[in-house]
Motif scaffolding. Structure first.
Motif, short mmCIF file in Angstrom:
data_model
loop_
_atom_site.label_atom_id
_atom_site.label_comp_id
_atom_site.label_asym_id
_atom_site.label_seq_id
_atom_site.Cartn_x
_atom_site.Cartn_y
_atom_site.Cartn_z
N ARG A 379 0.83 -1.20 0.00
CA ARG A 379 0.00 0.00 0.00
C ARG A 379 0.87 1.26 0.00
O ARG A 379 0.58 2.22 -0.70
CB ARG A 379 -0.88 0.01 1.24
N ASP A 522 -9.67 0.24 5.16
CA ASP A 522 -10.18 -0.54 4.04
C ASP A 522 -9.90 0.21 2.74
O ASP A 522 -10.00 1.44 2.70
CB ASP A 522 -11.70 -0.72 4.17
N TYR A 525 -13.08 2.45 -0.70
CA TYR A 525 -14.26 3.20 -0.24
C TYR A 525 -14.03 4.69 -0.20
O TYR A 525 -12.93 5.14 -0.13
CB TYR A 525 -14.70 2.70 1.14
N LYS B 11 -17.85 -8.86 8.56
CA LYS B 11 -17.40 -7.58 8.04
C LYS B 11 -18.60 -6.65 7.97
O LYS B 11 -19.60 -6.96 7.35
CB LYS B 11 -16.78 -7.76 6.65
N PHE B 13 -20.01 -2.63 7.14
CA PHE B 13 -19.76 -1.30 6.57
C PHE B 13 -20.77 -0.37 7.20
O PHE B 13 -21.94 -0.40 6.83
CB PHE B 13 -19.94 -1.31 5.05
N ARG B 47 -12.17 -9.76 -1.15
CA ARG B 47 -11.39 -8.56 -0.81
C ARG B 47 -10.74 -8.69 0.57
O ARG B 47 -9.65 -8.15 0.79
CB ARG B 47 -12.27 -7.32 -0.86
N LEU B 50 -7.71 -10.70 0.06
CA LEU B 50 -6.63 -9.93 -0.57
C LEU B 50 -6.02 -8.91 0.38
O LEU B 50 -5.09 -8.20 0.02
CB LEU B 50 -7.17 -9.20 -1.80
N GLY B 51 -6.59 -8.80 1.60
CA GLY B 51 -6.06 -7.81 2.53
C GLY B 51 -6.45 -6.40 2.18
O GLY B 51 -5.85 -5.44 2.67
N LEU B 52 -7.44 -6.23 1.32
CA LEU B 52 -7.91 -4.88 0.98
C LEU B 52 -8.89 -4.40 2.03
O LEU B 52 -9.02 -3.21 2.28
CB LEU B 52 -8.59 -4.88 -0.39
N LEU B 53 -9.61 -5.35 2.64
CA LEU B 53 -10.54 -5.02 3.72
C LEU B 53 -10.07 -5.74 4.98
O LEU B 53 -9.55 -6.84 4.92
CB LEU B 53 -11.96 -5.49 3.37
N ARG B 54 -10.30 -5.10 6.11
CA ARG B 54 -9.90 -5.68 7.38
C ARG B 54 -11.14 -6.32 8.01
O ARG B 54 -12.20 -5.70 8.05
CB ARG B 54 -9.35 -4.59 8.29
N TRP B 68 -4.15 -9.85 6.06
CA TRP B 68 -4.00 -8.41 6.33
C TRP B 68 -2.55 -8.09 6.59
O TRP B 68 -1.98 -7.17 5.98
CB TRP B 68 -4.89 -8.01 7.51
N VAL B 72 1.60 -8.42 1.30
CA VAL B 72 2.52 -8.32 0.17
C VAL B 72 3.16 -9.66 -0.14
O VAL B 72 3.22 -10.10 -1.29
CB VAL B 72 3.58 -7.23 0.46
N ARG B 303 -20.22 -5.08 -1.31
CA ARG B 303 -18.85 -4.88 -1.76
C ARG B 303 -17.83 -5.14 -0.70
O ARG B 303 -17.95 -5.02 0.42
CB ARG B 303 -18.68 -3.46 -2.28
#
Lengths: 525, 303
Positions: A379, A522, A525, B11, B13, B47, B50-54, B68, B72, B303
């Motif tokens: 990132r 995240d 968003y 998860k 939102f 996602r 992929l570690g894009l969302l925690r 998370w 990489v 999402r």
């Protein structure tokens, strides 16, 4: 044309948030110029002085327009602002018509619309009608602003008509380009190129006092000579050309398939070049075009500022009110003037930096960041790639401002060394530029949805403090919040290292905090 | 060791809960079908992987690591095809494929060119000129050209034509023969039936079924069409029976199959066809009318 009325209403709705800014912005340009010019040169003797100093300066004539306009105060307003307003109005029409013609066709929206009971010419017709509406409203506002600030009614009407005519010409030209090219970007590129050429031809024609100005529609607009000679026939020239362009556009439209153009887009590389092999390579590829545009634009502005540096002393002697705007008062007028104008360049460099940093956010919300972040790109590396472009690029823009200004000033006073002096002076403002960019980065890290607001607010705040603090008498604490205030006003003041280092440290801290925030949240968003 | 093991994943939102205790286990070397209506949480799950969302709660392990914290390092071992492929308008498909490969530290020009050929994709076109299907092909070629141990494919074939679909299935089988793992989120049930060893079905952010196709079928009904020697009367233990003298069509729970067969045998069977439940029928049983989730919109954008 079946359905054009309905589409017009729909286009109006789609554009309700964008169009008013362009229209009011254009009117505002004339309002500011008219009040400012009448304050400064309201006296015929001051105007005569201006005619002597500025009218004889080829560089200023090239940047502005024909010196005949300086005969009257109304003409002076047109001299200063018309060329610039013409660009704004041309761009408004270009984006407006491009968006609803080739733009919709390219995204497939036009297909959906044309499958309904809608004529083939309706989308173009609706877009042109919307442009007509926008241009007439713009003209009406320009007239109201000019006549309302006390300029003669006849001349004001002519300025408004010339602006409307120019707008229509560019709307029609865009409609034609939309039939020729397959992609909206190519349409904008072609119309933008024509606009640049038109401006250059006018500048060269005015500087040499040659017939070249008659190649350029902007030249036609200025040669109406409002308030001086009040010629109406160039307006007719604008309108007739616009009509001919529309006829050509419709003729092409009737002969082509949906989605097709006359000029096919060229294929690109089937394999990536070595340069496109990292996140930074991608960020550079995505932003290099806009960076080049900013560098050239700001350098030209610098040239414009620098070219009148030599006449500024005389100018201020004739117009003592100007000193209120210049830091350091009347003593070292030229340096004060250079410092103020370089600050404008620095604000523009910060504007590039903010927009480049926010590009990362646009990549994120469009979903294009996702495939990159799903690779071994961390990132920090991904956001860092766009930051590299933002920080290094804003430095480049700043350098261009200083070089352009120094070069033009140096040429007028016969001292080429000024280019280096002004380039160095410009870079003194770099820490403050970076601090503004850092605010946007902080937003991206911790309040992603508010990042754009944060970045642009920070820039706007600095601009208000820098340009208006002295004339508005803003309180000290308001001024101290701007990073620019803490830096020496080069080349007017002596440059010392501590303030530069401190502001740089603040910018670095904000940037690192933003990166840290981005690692924790995240994505998407 | 499992390639993916998720248990109790939550998860949220804001106020919406996208994942509400989702479980998912994907063994190494298996092709795992990930099914669910739009908005059921499939993309959110990927996602998180992929570690894009925690994640807000639950445990998630990916290739033995934490998606998370070790994002990489793990990304070096996986390849991903997003459900909605957006590309950079001014960059060609070939450039995107090369870029994504290089960012993963790989360079497989021969395989890349072969895949471009198979999928009939012109790499010199700028992305703005690609259709949805062609954008998807760009992402697919980039993923399939890699050596990744794990492929996360989020509805990878939704824009492909049947020829390309067949090509895709051939590629997936090859990946599987190489012992690599695939998580395949899909709406195309025939594709899942053709390719997947195991299947998980999610609904409203929760796993409602998981197992091999055979296991899942076991929980459902078989359709039977039969012609007998003597007229059919008084069949018990069947559903939705349509009886017309010596012909009958009905569904039978797999647990009731034996007693029903006895009754039929007593009547003298002349011909009999039995159809195992298709995945589609299983799917509709979970989401169809009367199951409270028929609208398929689930819990929002998911999402």
């Amino acid at each position: 044309m079946t359905g054009a009325g309905l589409l017009l209403r729909f286009d109006l709705r789609r554009d309700r948030a964008k169009l008013p800014w362009w229209i009011f912005g254009t009117a505002l340009l004339f309002l500011i110029q008219s009040t400012q010019s009448q304050n400064m040169y309201g006296d015929p003797r001051e105007l005569a002085g201006l005619r002597e100093t500025i009218g004889a300066n080829t560089a200023v004539v090239a940047m502005s327009g024909p010196a005949q306009l300086l005969e009257t105060i109304g003409g002076e307003v047109v001299f200063e602002i018309f060329g610039f307003a013409a660009i704004v109005v041309a761009l408004m029409n270009m984006f407006l018509v491009g968006r609803y013609t080739r733009g919709d066709e390219e995204t497939g929206r036009a297909e959906l619309v044309l499958a309904a009971r809608v004529g083939r010419r309706a989308p173009v017709g609706a877009a042109l009608l919307l442009a007509l509406l926008a241009d007439v409203v713009t003209g009406a506002l320009v007239f109201a602003v000019l006549a309302g600030t006390g300029l003669p009614v006849g001349g004001s009407l002519l300025v408004a008509a010339a602006i409307t005519g120019l707008g229509l010409l560019f709307a029609a030209l865009t409609a034609l380009a939309a039939q020729v090219f397959e992609h909206a970007r190519a349409v904008y590129g072609a119309v933008g190129l024509f606009l640049g050429a038109a401006w250059t031809a006018r500048a060269a024609g005015d500087a040499a006092d040659s017939g070249l100005v008659w190649v350029s529609p902007i030249g036609w607009g200025q040669r109406t000579l409002p308030y001086v000679a009040d010629r109406w026939w160039p307006v007719l020239l604008l309108l007739v050309t616009a009509v001919l362009l529309v006829v050509a556009a419709l003729a092409l439209l009737d002969r082509r398939d949906l989605g097709d153009g006359l000029v096919r887009s060229r294929p690109g590389r089937p394999y990536a070049s070595r340069a496109l092999g990292s996140a930074t390579g991608l960020a550079w590829r995505l932003q290099r075009g806009s960076l080049a545009g900013w560098v050239v634009g700001v350098a030209l502005l610098g040239v414009a500022y620098g070219s009148i540096g030599d006449s500024i002393e005389q100018f201020v002697a004739d117009n003592p009110e100007v000193t209120a705007y210049l830091p350091g008062g009347a003593d070292r007028i030229v340096d004060a003037y250079l410092a103020l104008t370089v600050t404008v360049g620095a604000l523009l460099a910060a504007a590039f930096g903010v927009s480049a940093a926010l590009r990362a956010r646009a990549e994120e919300t469009s979903g294009r960041a996702e495939p990159i972040l799903a690779t071994t790109t961390s990132r920090t590396a991904w956001l860092g790639s766009h930051l590299t472009v933002a920080l290094a690029g804003s430095g480049l823009v700043l350098l261009a401002a200083g070089l352009g200004e120094g070069l033009a000033y140096g040429l007028t006073v016969g001292d080429p060394g000024q280019a280096f002096r002004m380039a160095g002076a410009a870079l003194v403002y770099l820490p403050a530029v970076w601090a503004v960019v850092a605010v946007a980065v902080l937003g991206i890290g911790w309040a992603a949805r508010a990042a754009a607001v944060a970045g642009w607010t920070a820039l706007g705040y600095c601009a208000v403090v820098e340009l208006f603090a002295d004339s508005f008498d803003l309180p000290g604490w308001v001024q101290r919040a701007s990073p620019f205030v803490h830096l020496p006003e080069a080349p007017l003041e002596a440059v010392t290292a501590p303030p530069l280092l401190i502001v740089t440290a603040v910018a670095a801290a904000l940037t690192l905090a933003g990166l840290a925030g981005f690692r924790r949240r995240d994505v998407g968003y | 060791m499992a390639a993916i093991s998720i248990s109790g994943l939550v998860k949220r939102f804001g106020r919406t809960t996208a994942l509400d205790g989702l479980d998912l286990t994907v063994g190494e070397g298996e092709v795992h079908g990930f099914l669910g209506p739009n908005g059921s949480g499939k993309t959110t799950t990927i996602r998180v992987l992929l570690g894009l969302l925690r994640s807000d709660a639950g445990s998630v392990r990916l290739l033995g690591g934490d998606p998370w914290k070790d994002a990489v390092a793990l990304h070096g071992r996986l390849a991903y095809v997003p459900g909605d492929v957006t590309l950079w308008p001014g960059i060609t498909g070939g450039e995107v494929i090369d870029l994504l490969g290089r960012l993963r530290g790989e360079r497989h020009r021969a395989r890349r060119d072969e895949l471009l050929d198979r999928f009939d994709l012109d790499p010199s076109k700028k992305a703005r000129a690609y259709s949805k299907g062609n954008r998807q092909k760009v992402a697919l070629v980039a993923a399939l050209a890699s050596d990744a141990e794990l492929l996360l494919l989020d509805e990878p074939t939704s824009g492909l034509d049947p020829l390309m679909e067949a090509e895709f299935q051939r590629c997936v089988r090859r990946v599987r023969e190489e012992g690599r793992t695939i998580l395949l989120s899909s709406h195309i049930l025939a594709e899942v039936e053709a390719l997947c060893d195991r299947v998980s079905i999610v609904r409203l952010g929760r796993t409602v079924e998981s197992g091999t196709l055979a296991e899942l079928r076991h929980l459902t009904r078989t359709s039977i069409s039969v012609e007998t020697v003597r007229p059919i009367t008084g069949l018990s233990g069947v559903h939705d029976a349509v009886v017309d003298d010596r012909h009958a069509r009905f569904d039978v729970d797999d647990t009731q199959l034996e007693p029903v067969m006895r009754q039929l045998a007593a009547l003298g069977v002349r011909s009999l066809t039995s159809t195992p439940p298709t995945l589609e029928e299983m799917f509709l049983r979970h989401y169809g009318p009367g199951n409270g989730a028929a609208d398929g919109t689930g819990n929002g954008d998911g999402r």
